[in-house]
Design a protein around this motif. Structure first.
Motif, mmCIF file in Angstrom:
data_model
loop_
_atom_site.group_PDB
_atom_site.id
_atom_site.type_symbol
_atom_site.label_atom_id
_atom_site.label_comp_id
_atom_site.label_asym_id
_atom_site.label_seq_id
_atom_site.Cartn_x
_atom_site.Cartn_y
_atom_site.Cartn_z
ATOM 1 N N ILE A 7 2.418 8.983 8.688
ATOM 2 C CA ILE A 7 1.530 10.131 8.451
ATOM 3 C C ILE A 7 0.089 9.753 8.780
ATOM 4 O O ILE A 7 -0.646 10.516 9.410
ATOM 5 C CB ILE A 7 1.658 10.622 6.998
ATOM 6 N N LEU A 8 -0.323 8.564 8.362
ATOM 7 C CA LEU A 8 -1.688 8.110 8.614
ATOM 8 C C LEU A 8 -1.993 8.040 10.105
ATOM 9 O O LEU A 8 -3.105 8.351 10.541
ATOM 10 C CB LEU A 8 -1.916 6.730 7.994
ATOM 11 N N THR A 9 -1.022 7.616 10.890
ATOM 12 C CA THR A 9 -1.244 7.406 12.326
ATOM 13 C C THR A 9 -0.815 8.612 13.176
ATOM 14 O O THR A 9 -0.812 8.526 14.398
ATOM 15 C CB THR A 9 -0.475 6.161 12.800
ATOM 16 N N PHE A 10 -0.431 9.718 12.521
ATOM 17 C CA PHE A 10 -0.056 10.956 13.198
ATOM 18 C C PHE A 10 1.215 10.835 14.028
ATOM 19 O O PHE A 10 1.456 11.642 14.915
ATOM 20 C CB PHE A 10 -1.210 11.487 14.054
ATOM 21 N N GLU A 11 2.027 9.824 13.724
ATOM 22 C CA GLU A 11 3.374 9.815 14.289
ATOM 23 C C GLU A 11 4.144 10.985 13.675
ATOM 24 O O GLU A 11 4.974 11.620 14.332
ATOM 25 C CB GLU A 11 4.070 8.484 14.000
ATOM 26 N N LEU A 12 3.877 11.228 12.397
ATOM 27 C CA LEU A 12 4.325 12.450 11.733
ATOM 28 C C LEU A 12 3.087 13.325 11.572
ATOM 29 O O LEU A 12 2.126 12.929 10.922
ATOM 30 C CB LEU A 12 4.944 12.139 10.359
ATOM 31 N N LYS A 13 3.110 14.488 12.170
ATOM 32 C CA LYS A 13 1.911 15.311 12.254
ATOM 33 C C LYS A 13 1.831 16.355 11.131
ATOM 34 O O LYS A 13 2.859 16.735 10.566
ATOM 35 C CB LYS A 13 1.851 15.988 13.619
ATOM 36 N N PRO A 14 0.623 16.802 10.815
ATOM 37 C CA PRO A 14 0.452 17.839 9.804
ATOM 38 C C PRO A 14 1.343 19.052 10.074
ATOM 39 O O PRO A 14 1.513 19.460 11.223
ATOM 40 C CB PRO A 14 -1.027 18.202 9.926
ATOM 41 N N TYR A 15 1.899 19.590 9.006
ATOM 42 C CA TYR A 15 2.794 20.753 8.990
ATOM 43 C C TYR A 15 4.210 20.426 9.466
ATOM 44 O O TYR A 15 5.070 21.305 9.494
ATOM 45 C CB TYR A 15 2.230 21.911 9.842
ATOM 46 N N GLN A 16 4.462 19.170 9.820
ATOM 47 C CA GLN A 16 5.810 18.798 10.260
ATOM 48 C C GLN A 16 6.730 18.777 9.049
ATOM 49 O O GLN A 16 6.395 18.195 8.017
ATOM 50 C CB GLN A 16 5.758 17.409 10.899
ATOM 51 N N MET A 17 7.899 19.416 9.162
ATOM 52 C CA MET A 17 8.840 19.468 8.049
ATOM 53 C C MET A 17 9.543 18.128 7.870
ATOM 54 O O MET A 17 9.858 17.443 8.852
ATOM 55 C CB MET A 17 9.875 20.573 8.279
ATOM 56 N N LEU A 18 9.778 17.772 6.615
ATOM 57 C CA LEU A 18 10.428 16.505 6.281
ATOM 58 C C LEU A 18 11.550 16.771 5.276
ATOM 59 O O LEU A 18 11.310 16.887 4.084
ATOM 60 C CB LEU A 18 9.420 15.525 5.654
ATOM 61 N N SER A 19 12.755 16.875 5.765
ATOM 62 C CA SER A 19 13.883 17.067 4.853
ATOM 63 C C SER A 19 14.363 15.717 4.340
ATOM 64 O O SER A 19 14.150 14.670 4.974
ATOM 65 C CB SER A 19 15.033 17.773 5.573
ATOM 66 N N GLU A 20 14.998 15.729 3.183
ATOM 67 C CA GLU A 20 15.557 14.492 2.631
ATOM 68 C C GLU A 20 16.578 13.901 3.595
ATOM 69 O O GLU A 20 16.645 12.680 3.771
ATOM 70 C CB GLU A 20 16.204 14.764 1.276
ATOM 71 N N ALA A 21 17.350 14.766 4.231
ATOM 72 C CA ALA A 21 18.376 14.293 5.167
ATOM 73 C C ALA A 21 17.744 13.569 6.350
ATOM 74 O O ALA A 21 18.211 12.504 6.769
ATOM 75 C CB ALA A 21 19.214 15.468 5.652
ATOM 76 N N TRP A 22 16.661 14.157 6.892
ATOM 77 C CA TRP A 22 16.001 13.529 8.040
ATOM 78 C C TRP A 22 15.409 12.175 7.654
ATOM 79 O O TRP A 22 15.549 11.189 8.388
ATOM 80 C CB TRP A 22 14.906 14.439 8.578
ATOM 81 N N VAL A 23 14.744 12.112 6.500
ATOM 82 C CA VAL A 23 14.158 10.847 6.033
ATOM 83 C C VAL A 23 15.253 9.815 5.815
ATOM 84 O O VAL A 23 15.109 8.647 6.194
ATOM 85 C CB VAL A 23 13.357 11.066 4.723
ATOM 86 N N SER A 24 16.358 10.232 5.224
ATOM 87 C CA SER A 24 17.475 9.309 4.989
ATOM 88 C C SER A 24 17.994 8.720 6.290
ATOM 89 O O SER A 24 18.233 7.512 6.395
ATOM 90 C CB SER A 24 18.615 10.046 4.273
ATOM 91 N N ASN A 25 18.148 9.585 7.291
ATOM 92 C CA ASN A 25 18.671 9.122 8.580
ATOM 93 C C ASN A 25 17.683 8.211 9.294
ATOM 94 O O ASN A 25 18.062 7.182 9.865
ATOM 95 C CB ASN A 25 19.007 10.323 9.470
ATOM 96 N N GLN A 26 16.414 8.585 9.282
ATOM 97 C CA GLN A 26 15.406 7.803 9.975
ATOM 98 C C GLN A 26 15.220 6.422 9.381
ATOM 99 O O GLN A 26 15.050 5.431 10.097
ATOM 100 C CB GLN A 26 14.063 8.559 9.968
ATOM 101 N N LEU A 27 15.234 6.335 8.064
ATOM 102 C CA LEU A 27 14.962 5.062 7.385
ATOM 103 C C LEU A 27 16.230 4.360 6.920
ATOM 104 O O LEU A 27 16.169 3.294 6.308
ATOM 105 C CB LEU A 27 14.026 5.304 6.194
ATOM 106 N N GLU A 28 17.390 4.995 7.204
ATOM 107 C CA GLU A 28 18.685 4.412 6.850
ATOM 108 C C GLU A 28 18.761 4.078 5.369
ATOM 109 O O GLU A 28 19.080 2.948 4.967
ATOM 110 C CB GLU A 28 18.961 3.174 7.709
ATOM 111 N N VAL A 29 18.440 5.072 4.565
ATOM 112 C CA VAL A 29 18.542 4.942 3.107
ATOM 113 C C VAL A 29 19.296 6.164 2.589
ATOM 114 O O VAL A 29 19.528 7.129 3.310
ATOM 115 C CB VAL A 29 17.147 4.871 2.442
ATOM 116 N N SER A 30 19.658 6.126 1.315
ATOM 117 C CA SER A 30 20.357 7.256 0.717
ATOM 118 C C SER A 30 19.373 8.369 0.372
ATOM 119 O O SER A 30 18.154 8.210 0.495
ATOM 120 C CB SER A 30 21.092 6.806 -0.547
ATOM 121 N N ARG A 31 19.889 9.481 -0.081
ATOM 122 C CA ARG A 31 19.044 10.632 -0.399
ATOM 123 C C ARG A 31 18.084 10.348 -1.564
ATOM 124 O O ARG A 31 16.973 10.868 -1.595
ATOM 125 C CB ARG A 31 19.921 11.838 -0.760
#
Length: 219
Positions: A7-31
């Motif tokens: 978020i700080l470096t704008f790889e994830l940009k303002p107003y971008q949606m972040l679902s728990e499922a997407w975060v789980s998949n991206q970081l390879e962690v559980s919900r």
């Protein structure tokens, strides 16, 4: 920490949606840790929770910047005053000049990451010679929103040479033992980001609160 950095470096940009499922998949962690991470980021105003819609990266808000800058200034000036009372001013100045020399080199090569790492060390020396290095993590946390604006401004509206000039003027005042001048120069230095905020808003309106145009989303 991974999401915060994106978020700080704008790889994830303002107003971008972040679902728990997407975060789980991206970081390879559980919900569960994904949900907890989003909740912690929401507490820090990096993520907005939208009822029945999920979470989104928070837009840039001038109020967050002003709050972050105010708290940083209060701490930095207090540390500078205390550093003036400590012994070893020659060593203090030597360390500051070393970082200024490095910064001049980084500017020539457009090495932004190294420049800002040196910038952190420059200000860290003030805390060190105030004998309060343990305050540094607090300052870094306080200035998160300043850093977010800073990343946006690096290639857009900022002039790193101005930072070098301000660092040099502050160091000159410290070397002369002129505490009042050093404080005034430091205040100007830590407030400069406020002057650039409106320029950043004009160049990147889609990142700021109140934007109503099209926004890219994630599932």
């Amino acid at each position: 920490d991974s999401l915060r950095q994106k978020i700080l470096t704008f790889e994830l940009k303002p107003y971008q949606m972040l679902s728990e499922a997407w975060v789980s998949n991206q970081l390879e962690v559980s919900r569960t840790p994904a949900r907890e991470a989003l909740a912690r980021l929401a507490e820090k105003n990096f993520v907005d929770v939208l009822p029945q819609r999920g979470s989104q990266v928070s837009p840039l808000r001038i109020k967050d910047l002003e709050t972050s800058q105010f708290m940083r200034e209060a701490l930095e000036i207090s540390l500078l005053r205390r550093a003036f009372k400590s012994e070893g001013r020659a060593e203090f100045v030597k360390g500051l000049r070393k970082e200024i020399t490095l910064q001049q080199t980084y500017v020539k090569f457009d090495d932004f990451e190294s420049f800002y790492a040196s910038d952190e060390r420059f200000h860290g020396l003030v805390a060190k010679f105030a004998n309060l290095s343990e305050v540094l993590p607090q300052i870094l946390r306080l200035k998160d929103h300043m850093d977010r604006f800073r990343y946006l401004m690096i290639e857009a509206v900022d002039d790193l040479n101005v930072i070098v000039e301000q660092h040099t003027a502050i160091t000159d005042a410290i070397e002369k033992g002129d505490g009042k001048a050093a404080e005034k120069l430091m205040i100007v230095h830590v407030r400069r980001i406020l002057e650039y905020a409106e320029k950043a808003r004009k160049k990147f309106p889609q990142y700021f609160e109140g934007y109503t145009g099209p926004v890219k989303t994630r599932s």
